[in-house]
Design a protein around this motif. Structure first.
Motif, PDB file in Angstrom:
ATOM      1  N   ARG A 325      30.882  36.362  45.469  1.00  0.00           N
ATOM      2  CA  ARG A 325      29.832  35.396  45.105  1.00  0.00           C
ATOM      3  C   ARG A 325      29.694  35.376  43.576  1.00  0.00           C
ATOM      4  NH1 ARG A 325      24.826  37.629  48.170  1.00  0.00           N
ATOM      5  NH2 ARG A 325      25.913  39.564  47.574  1.00  0.00           N
ATOM      6  N   GLY A 327      27.970  34.703  39.774  1.00  0.00           N
ATOM      7  CA  GLY A 327      26.730  34.732  38.998  1.00  0.00           C
ATOM      8  C   GLY A 327      25.628  35.509  39.685  1.00  0.00           C
ATOM      9  N   MET A 328      24.474  34.867  39.569  1.00  0.00           N
ATOM     10  CA  MET A 328      23.280  35.493  40.112  1.00  0.00           C
ATOM     11  C   MET A 328      23.283  35.513  41.628  1.00  0.00           C
ATOM     12  SD  MET A 328      21.557  36.674  37.642  1.00  0.00           S
ATOM     13  CE  MET A 328      20.000  36.997  38.436  1.00  0.00           C
ATOM     14  N   ASP A 329      24.216  34.787  42.228  1.00  0.00           N
ATOM     15  CA  ASP A 329      24.274  34.803  43.706  1.00  0.00           C
ATOM     16  C   ASP A 329      24.856  36.109  44.240  1.00  0.00           C
ATOM     17  OD1 ASP A 329      23.172  32.319  44.442  1.00  0.00           O
ATOM     18  OD2 ASP A 329      24.957  31.350  43.609  1.00  0.00           O
ATOM     19  N   CYS A 331      23.930  38.853  44.764  1.00  0.00           N
ATOM     20  CA  CYS A 331      22.629  39.518  44.887  1.00  0.00           C
ATOM     21  C   CYS A 331      22.677  40.544  46.021  1.00  0.00           C
ATOM     22  CB  CYS A 331      21.550  38.439  45.147  1.00  0.00           C
ATOM     23  SG  CYS A 331      19.901  39.154  45.392  1.00  0.00           S
ATOM     24  N   ARG A 332      22.024  41.667  45.746  1.00  0.00           N
ATOM     25  CA  ARG A 332      21.919  42.699  46.785  1.00  0.00           C
ATOM     26  C   ARG A 332      20.732  42.348  47.668  1.00  0.00           C
ATOM     27  NH1 ARG A 332      21.585  48.229  43.777  1.00  0.00           N
ATOM     28  NH2 ARG A 332      21.534  48.958  45.945  1.00  0.00           N
ATOM     29  N   ASP A 333      20.958  41.380  48.446  1.00  0.00           N
ATOM     30  CA  ASP A 333      19.889  40.853  49.284  1.00  0.00           C
ATOM     31  C   ASP A 333      19.819  41.637  50.597  1.00  0.00           C
ATOM     32  OD1 ASP A 333      22.249  40.102  50.417  1.00  0.00           O
ATOM     33  OD2 ASP A 333      21.957  37.939  50.147  1.00  0.00           O
TER      34      ASP A 333
END
Length: 369
Positions: A325, A327-329, A331-333
Motif C-alpha cells: 500500500r 503512502g499514508m495508506d 497504515c497499521r490498521d
C-alpha cells in the motif's frame, strides 16, 4: 626031709603104716577133690559172672546206642528244621533284594524326567530365565532321587552280603546234617547187630581212637554252635528285611511328597505364566487398539496441521500484499493487527499441533516395541 627057704621081697611095712598110707592117700584125694570142686565152683561162678557182665555190658551198650540214635535223630530233626528255616529266610531276603532292585530301577525314569526338565528350563530366554520355585523343587527332587538310589543300593549290597552269610551257614548245616544222617545209619546198624549176626568178626585194634575224634561235649557244642549261628544270621536277616522294607516305604513317601510338591509348583507356575501371558496378550491387544487410535489421532493431527497451513498461507499473503500500500495508506490498521494476530495464532496452533504430532509419533514407536 629038707625045709623050704623063702627070700624077702624087700622092705616090708607093717599094718599101721599101710593104714596110715591109705589114710594119707584118702586125705590127699579128698583135698584134691575139694580143691577141684572149689576150682570148678569158682570157674562156674566166674563164668556166670562173666556171662552176666557180658550180657549187662551188651545191654548197656545197646541202651547207649539207642540213646545215641535218639540224640542223632533229634538233632537230625533240629538241623533239618533249621536248614528249612534258613532256606525260607534266604527266599524272603532274596525277594526283599529284588523289591529293592525294582524300586531302584523305578527311580531311573523320574531322575531322567527331572534332569530333562531342568535342561529344558535352562533354554528359557530373557527375563523368563529366572530361578523360580520350580527350579528349586526340581533340584530338590534330583538330589532326593540320587540319595534314594544310594540308600537302595546300600540295602541291595547288604542283602547280597547277608545272603552270602546265610549260604555259608546253610552249607554248614547241610554238612552237619549229612554227618548226622551217616552216623545215625551206622549206629542203627550197630544197634541191629547181635551175637548171631553173620557179619560180626574180630577186628584188629578196635579200641583205637580214630584221628579227628571229638568229645561228646565238643560234638554237642558244634551242633549247638551251627544252630545258634543260623538263628543269629536269620534274626539279622529278618532285621535287615524289616529295615529295608521300612526304608523303602519312607523313601517312597518322600519321593511321592516331593513329586507332589514339584507338580504343585509347576501347576502354580504354569498358572502364573498363563495369567502373565493372558495379561500380556490383553495388553498387546489394548496397545494395538491404542496404536490404531493413535494412528487415527496422528492422521487427524496431520490433517489439522495441513488444514492450518492454508489459512496461514492466506494470512501471510494478505500481510505481504498489504505491505504494497502506498503512502499514508500503509497504515497499521485493525486489519493489519487482525492479520498479525491471526498469523501468530495460526503459528502457535501449528507449533502445538507439531509438538502433539511429534509426541504421538514417539508414543507410537515406543508402543510398537
Amino acid at each position: 626031709m629038707k625045709s623050704s627057704s623063702f627070700s624077702k621081697p624087700g622092705l616090708c611095712h607093717n599094718v599101721p603104716e599101710w593104714n596110715r598110707n591109705n589114710q594119707q592117700l584118702s586125705t590127699t584125694a579128698q583135698h584134691e577133690q575139694q580143691v577141684s570142686t572149689t576150682v570148678r565152683q569158682e570157674g562156674k561162678c566166674q563164668r556166670n559172672k562173666i556171662e552176666c557182665q557180658t550180657t549187662f555190658d551188651e545191654s548197656c551198650t545197646s541202651g547207649r546206642l539207642r540213646e545215641r540214635v535218639w540224640d542223632l535223630a533229634r538233632w537230625k530233626e533240629v538241623l533239618e528244621s533249621c536248614a528249612q528255616k534258613v532256606d525260607e529266610e534266604m527266599q524272603a531276603l532274596t525277594l526283599s533284594k529284588e523289591q529293592s532292585e525294582h524300586a531302584l530301577a523305578a527311580t531311573v525314569t523320574p531322575l531322567e524326567v527331572s534332569t530333562e526338565c531342568l535342561t529344558l528350563r535352562d533354554g528359557r530366554r530373557g527375563m523368563e530365565r529366572v530361578v523360580d520355585p520350580v527350579d528349586e523343587e526340581l533340584r530338590k527332587e534330583v538330589v532326593l532321587i540320587e540319595r534314594v538310589q544310594g540308600v537302595l543300593q546300600q540295602h541291595i549290597d547288604k542283602a547280597l552280603e547277608q545272603l552270602g552269610v546265610l549260604q555259608e551257614i546253610r552249607h554248614q548245616l547241610t554238612s552237619d546234617l549229612q554227618n548226622k544222617m551217616e552216623a545215625l545209619d551206622i549206629d542203627m546198624t550197630c544197634l541191629s547187630l547181635t551175637t548171631l549176626s553173620p557179619t560180626i568178626s574180630l577186628k584188629p585194634n578196635p579200641t583205637r581212637i580214630p584221628s579227628g575224634s571229638s568229645t561228646p561235649q565238643e560234638w554237642l557244642e558244634f551242633s549247638h554252635s551251627n544252630v545258634s549261628c543260623a538263628h543269629n544270621a536269620m534274626q539279622k536277616s529278618q532285621q535287615l528285611r524289616e529295615e529295608t522294607s521300612l526304608s523303602r516305604a519312607q523313601l517312597q513317601n518322600e519321593m511321592e511328597a516331593q513329586c507332589r510338591a514339584t507338580e504343585f509348583t509347576l501347576r502354580k507356575r504354569n498358572h502364573d505364566e498363563k495369567q502373565a501371558r493372558d495379561e500380556l496378550q490383553w495388553q498387546i491387544k489394548t496397545t494395538e487398539d491404542e496404536m490404531s487410535e493413535m494412528e487415527a489421532h496422528i492422521l487427524g493431527l496431520e490433517a489439522d496441521l495441513q488444514a492450518k497451513t492454508f489459512p496461514l498461507m492466506l494470512a501471510h499473503t494478505r500481510l505481504e500484499k498489504r505491505t504494497a500500500r502506498p503512502g499514508m495508506d500503509l497504515c497499521r490498521d485493525e486489519v493489519q493487527r487482525g492479520l498479525v494476530d491471526e498469523v501468530q495464532q495460526l503459528e502457535a496452533s501449528i507449533l502445538v499441533l507439531k509438538k502433539k504430532l511429534h509426541n504421538s509419533n514417539l508414543k507410537k514407536q515406543s508402543k510398537s516395541y
